[in-house]
Design a protein around this motif. Structure first.
Motif, PDB file in Angstrom:
ATOM      1  N   MET A  57       0.822  -1.202   0.000  1.00 42.09           N
ATOM      2  CA  MET A  57       0.000   0.000   0.000  1.00 42.09           C
ATOM      3  C   MET A  57       0.863   1.262   0.000  1.00 42.09           C
ATOM      4  O   MET A  57       0.511   2.268  -0.604  1.00 42.09           O
ATOM      5  CB  MET A  57      -0.921   0.006   1.220  1.00 42.09           C
ATOM      6  CG  MET A  57      -2.045  -1.006   1.139  1.00 42.09           C
ATOM      7  SD  MET A  57      -3.201  -0.587  -0.181  1.00 42.09           S
ATOM      8  CE  MET A  57      -4.337  -1.970  -0.042  1.00 42.09           C
ATOM      9  N   ALA A  58       1.992   1.194   0.674  1.00 40.19           N
ATOM     10  CA  ALA A  58       2.879   2.360   0.757  1.00 40.19           C
ATOM     11  C   ALA A  58       3.427   2.740  -0.614  1.00 40.19           C
ATOM     12  O   ALA A  58       3.776   3.905  -0.850  1.00 40.19           O
ATOM     13  CB  ALA A  58       4.027   2.085   1.720  1.00 40.19           C
ATOM     14  N   GLU A  59       3.502   1.781  -1.521  1.00 38.35           N
ATOM     15  CA  GLU A  59       4.053   2.041  -2.851  1.00 38.35           C
ATOM     16  C   GLU A  59       3.055   2.752  -3.762  1.00 38.35           C
ATOM     17  O   GLU A  59       3.455   3.373  -4.752  1.00 38.35           O
ATOM     18  CB  GLU A  59       4.507   0.733  -3.502  1.00 38.35           C
ATOM     19  CG  GLU A  59       5.680   0.066  -2.787  1.00 38.35           C
ATOM     20  CD  GLU A  59       6.104  -1.219  -3.470  1.00 38.35           C
ATOM     21  OE1 GLU A  59       5.477  -1.570  -4.499  1.00 38.35           O
ATOM     22  OE2 GLU A  59       7.054  -1.865  -2.997  1.00 38.35           O
ATOM     23  N   VAL A  60       1.775   2.639  -3.470  1.00 46.83           N
ATOM     24  CA  VAL A  60       0.775   3.192  -4.378  1.00 46.83           C
ATOM     25  C   VAL A  60      -0.102   4.255  -3.708  1.00 46.83           C
ATOM     26  O   VAL A  60      -1.062   4.734  -4.315  1.00 46.83           O
ATOM     27  CB  VAL A  60      -0.129   2.076  -4.939  1.00 46.83           C
ATOM     28  CG1 VAL A  60       0.690   1.086  -5.750  1.00 46.83           C
ATOM     29  CG2 VAL A  60      -0.876   1.366  -3.822  1.00 46.83           C
ATOM     30  N   SER A  61       0.214   4.622  -2.464  1.00 53.01           N
ATOM     31  CA  SER A  61      -0.635   5.582  -1.765  1.00 53.01           C
ATOM     32  C   SER A  61       0.178   6.347  -0.737  1.00 53.01           C
ATOM     33  O   SER A  61       1.354   6.064  -0.510  1.00 53.01           O
ATOM     34  CB  SER A  61      -1.798   4.858  -1.074  1.00 53.01           C
ATOM     35  OG  SER A  61      -1.310   3.999  -0.055  1.00 53.01           O
ATOM     36  N   ARG A  62      -0.482   7.310  -0.111  1.00 52.17           N
ATOM     37  CA  ARG A  62       0.128   8.060   0.982  1.00 52.17           C
ATOM     38  C   ARG A  62      -0.915   8.220   2.089  1.00 52.17           C
ATOM     39  O   ARG A  62      -2.121   8.300   1.821  1.00 52.17           O
ATOM     40  CB  ARG A  62       0.632   9.423   0.520  1.00 52.17           C
ATOM     41  CG  ARG A  62      -0.456  10.323  -0.039  1.00 52.17           C
ATOM     42  CD  ARG A  62       0.131  11.608  -0.631  1.00 52.17           C
ATOM     43  NE  ARG A  62      -0.915  12.464  -1.190  1.00 52.17           N
ATOM     44  CZ  ARG A  62      -1.623  13.327  -0.490  1.00 52.17           C
ATOM     45  NH1 ARG A  62      -1.382  13.490   0.806  1.00 52.17           N
ATOM     46  NH2 ARG A  62      -2.572  14.064  -1.059  1.00 52.17           N
ATOM     47  N   VAL A  63      -0.463   8.283   3.327  1.00 54.20           N
ATOM     48  CA  VAL A  63      -1.365   8.409   4.469  1.00 54.20           C
ATOM     49  C   VAL A  63      -1.808   9.866   4.617  1.00 54.20           C
ATOM     50  O   VAL A  63      -0.983  10.780   4.579  1.00 54.20           O
ATOM     51  CB  VAL A  63      -0.673   7.930   5.766  1.00 54.20           C
ATOM     52  CG1 VAL A  63      -1.599   8.114   6.956  1.00 54.20           C
ATOM     53  CG2 VAL A  63      -0.262   6.464   5.634  1.00 54.20           C
TER      54      VAL A  63
END
Length: 207
Positions: A57-63
């Motif tokens: 998820m970290a590769e395709v999004s940001r918190v």
């Protein structure tokens, strides 16, 4: 293709049960401290093709920070990381708690329906009033089985832990996967009718 369309129609018809299941699962996630976050994801990213892990998820999004809105060409997605639950034993509560809670709720709804039948308020079998009374319990029971995400997390953590509880975790996941594999046999509907039978059969009201 055909089974997929039937499954989609079934979920549409029993949509209230999906909502109840989601709410119950969310409450248990909060109770057991399952980490969650709001993510900003590009509109052209299909999360169904991304492994359900924090690294992927970290590769395709940001918190997103609290109150922060997504940027242009982004959408908001909720990510719940069941694999990051602190205690392995807590995963059993996350997986089984919603199952037992929704099952109990369905039994209560069926119990109320049977009470209406015994009181003579609902008569006959198969009429509009009968189906209206039967439907709430059926919709909830049809979505009682453990959800895929926490079940998959239990499987992964079972392979990583030395706890003897893993010998309970493996069979639990196997049973859950078996029921998911039997969806084409309407196993969810069969379970719902079975719960209704538990409540109604002693009074001779089971179909």
């Amino acid at each position: 293709m055909v089974f997929g369309l039937i499954g989609l129609l079934f979920n549409v018809v029993t949509f209230p049960g999906m909502v109840v299941n989601g709410i119950v699962q969310e409450r248990f996630d909060e109770s057991y401290g399952v980490p969650s976050a709001r993510l900003a994801v590009d509109d052209d990213v299909n999360l169904d093709e991304i492994p359900d892990t924090e690294a992927a998820m970290a590769e395709v999004s940001r918190v997103l920070d609290p109150g922060e809105s997504p940027g242009e060409d982004e959408r908001v997605e909720a990510f719940t990381n069941h694999r990051a639950v602190g205690q392995y034993s807590d995963l059993f509560g996350v997986v089984l708690g919603p199952f037992f809670m929704t099952t109990l709720l369905a039994l209560c709804l069926f119990g109320g329906f049977v009470a209406l039948q015994l009181a003579g308020i609902v008569e006959g079998t198969g009429g509009l009033a009968w189906w209206a009374g039967f439907y709430p319990g059926f919709a909830v029971a049809a979505h009682a089985f453990p959800n895929a995400e926490p079940t998959d997390a239990l499987w992964d953590r079972s392979k990583e832990t030395d706890s003897l509880l893993r010998f309970v975790g493996y069979p639990l996941v196997a049973v859950s996967m078996l029921f998911n594999a039997l969806e084409f046999l309407w196993i969810d509907a069969v379970y719902a009718f079975a719960l209704f039978g538990v409540v109604a059969a002693p009074f001779g009201l089971f179909l």
